[in-house]
Write a protein that holds these residues in place. Sequence first.
Motif, PDB file in Angstrom:
ATOM      1  N   HIS A   1       0.819  -1.315  -0.199  1.00  0.00           N
ATOM      2  CA  HIS A   1      -0.013  -0.132  -0.014  1.00  0.00           C
ATOM      3  C   HIS A   1       0.821   1.329  -0.045  1.00  0.00           C
ATOM      4  O   HIS A   1       0.638   2.160  -0.867  1.00  0.00           O
ATOM      5  N   LEU A   2       1.980   1.439   0.874  1.00  0.00           N
ATOM      6  CA  LEU A   2       2.559   2.550   1.069  1.00  0.00           C
ATOM      7  C   LEU A   2       3.452   2.721  -0.120  1.00  0.00           C
ATOM      8  O   LEU A   2       3.646   3.976  -0.503  1.00  0.00           O
ATOM      9  N   THR A   3       4.164   1.634  -0.613  1.00  0.00           N
ATOM     10  CA  THR A   3       5.035   1.893  -1.851  1.00  0.00           C
ATOM     11  C   THR A   3       4.142   1.770  -3.329  1.00  0.00           C
ATOM     12  O   THR A   3       4.788   2.571  -4.143  1.00  0.00           O
ATOM     13  N   THR A   4       2.785   1.804  -3.420  1.00  0.00           N
ATOM     14  CA  THR A   4       2.558   1.842  -4.756  1.00  0.00           C
ATOM     15  C   THR A   4       1.418   3.155  -4.685  1.00  0.00           C
ATOM     16  O   THR A   4       0.896   3.348  -5.645  1.00  0.00           O
ATOM     17  N   LEU A   5       1.059   3.707  -3.534  1.00  0.00           N
ATOM     18  CA  LEU A   5       0.169   4.490  -3.315  1.00  0.00           C
ATOM     19  C   LEU A   5      -0.040   5.769  -4.293  1.00  0.00           C
ATOM     20  O   LEU A   5      -0.657   6.293  -4.929  1.00  0.00           O
ATOM     21  N   ARG A   6       1.489   6.182  -4.704  1.00  0.00           N
ATOM     22  CA  ARG A   6       1.676   7.200  -5.674  1.00  0.00           C
ATOM     23  C   ARG A   6       1.058   6.995  -7.015  1.00  0.00           C
ATOM     24  O   ARG A   6       0.602   7.996  -7.656  1.00  0.00           O
ATOM     25  N   ASP A   7       1.070   5.911  -7.296  1.00  0.00           N
ATOM     26  CA  ASP A   7       0.549   5.414  -8.697  1.00  0.00           C
ATOM     27  C   ASP A   7      -1.005   5.004  -8.722  1.00  0.00           C
ATOM     28  O   ASP A   7      -1.702   4.721  -9.511  1.00  0.00           O
ATOM     29  N   ARG A   8      -1.757   5.025  -7.481  1.00  0.00           N
ATOM     30  CA  ARG A   8      -3.146   4.875  -7.474  1.00  0.00           C
ATOM     31  C   ARG A   8      -3.775   6.120  -7.095  1.00  0.00           C
ATOM     32  O   ARG A   8      -3.370   7.007  -6.929  1.00  0.00           O
TER      33      ARG A   8
END
Length: 478
Positions: free
Chosen positions: A33-40
């Motif tokens: 969640h924390l590492t892909t948040l920027r792309d969602r």
Amino acid sequence: MTALPPPAGGPLDLDPEELRRLGHWVVDRTVEHLTTLRDRPAITTASYDDLVAVLGGALPVDRRPVEEGLELLADVALEHQQHGDHPRYFARVPGPSSPVAILGDWLATGMQAIASSWGGGSGTATLELVALGWLRDALGLPAAAEGVLCSGGSMANTTALATARAEMGPGIVYVSDQTHSSIGRSLRALGWDAAEIRVVPTDASYRLTGAALGAAVAADRAAGLRPSVVVATAGSTNTGAVDELVGLAEVAAEHGLWLHVDGAYGGPAALAADRNGIAGLDRVDSFVLDPHKWLFQPYDLGCVWVCRPGALERTFAMHPEYLVDAQAGGHGPDGEADLHNRGFELSRRARGAKLWLTLRTYGLPTLVAAVQRGVELAEVAERLVAADERLEVVTPASLGVTTFAVVGLDDAAHRRVAADVTADGFAALTSTVLSGRTVLRLCTINPATTDDDLRRTVALVAALATGVGGRGGDGSPR
Ligand SMILES: *Cc1c(COP(=O)(O)O)cnc(C)c1O
């Protein structure tokens, strides 16, 4: 799917190795969640019908695999949210929590931590008292200020106002036209009726001034009424405005008023060496700030301090026969305390664990720098708006908030632009109303936000509002 057989131990047991494996899954999903948040997307919503079709149905009778439910939690329920920790979530007030705070909260949950009576949780109470003491001193609150943690700003303000009411008795309370809406709700619930609540107009910068308060108090005095409490704001939700706290403190001292300062949003900015314009905290009677807004904590967490010694316990203490064995009975800013006697909650989550771990791990300068980055980002946003001829600044950057408008667009169109940006998913922002005019607002307190995130967001707003240009304003993909 077939029902599982009952476990070997008690009816609710999980095999320890199974718990370990599932715990690792939870950690992995959180890291993902924390590492892909920027792309969602920054906000995802769905209809009740769509959500309940997946999450509802009849109350289960047979035991099911935990994975099934965990996956529904992660993929469906927790996905459909405002992601307040997203670097382009500029709506309402973001919640950029920090990984260290998450770890503290997890451990406290796993160990069923409680912070209620001293005997029932001396370690957890100490975490809470230490964290509140560290923040009290760093904020420049009076050394005698006694604190307690709450679920957030609403409850922290309610706790302070209930204490003010108990200490001061009935009387007139002064708020401003920019006071947070939850304060009015708290006042009404605490027994102030409409005739006892004065809404004092703010100045051109949306600040409550000493002069305006003084005039309102004088008018009530002349009418034979009893002025009692003033509620000031340090960082308004709408514009980040800071009321004229020193001037208000002078009026409060002259007329014997209780000065409450709501810093639920902006309070952490006062941790900086120059206090970001929040002067006079040494003269307040009570103060609130929300670490789940701008001090990098997961929900929920609010802090309240009351500076009159013993006032919290005088308001809230209870000593029923079934608690006396666990109670320390003492009070004071430091030392043994029964925290359930400082507010409305008896069984209390040990919210001090995450806050203490955050302060202890990062240290004050790192946290102050992270807060200061939010202050600077709003200044970046202001410059970007000022440089775009399609846009105009409405209120300049103040404590992480900038408001602006699209030239020539009416109120409804501004609301539509906010909805369009949010629907696009790239960023989220909200509208607000200032002096009767609907405007757009960016709240920029996530230290992970880049200047480029803001540049693309402002360009997207301008493009969607005027129907010209693409995402990022230069046709570049997200
Ligand atoms: C958010 C906010 C509140 C309410 O705090 P919650 O944590 O949402 O209950 C109160 N006052 C101000 C100024 C706020 O920004």
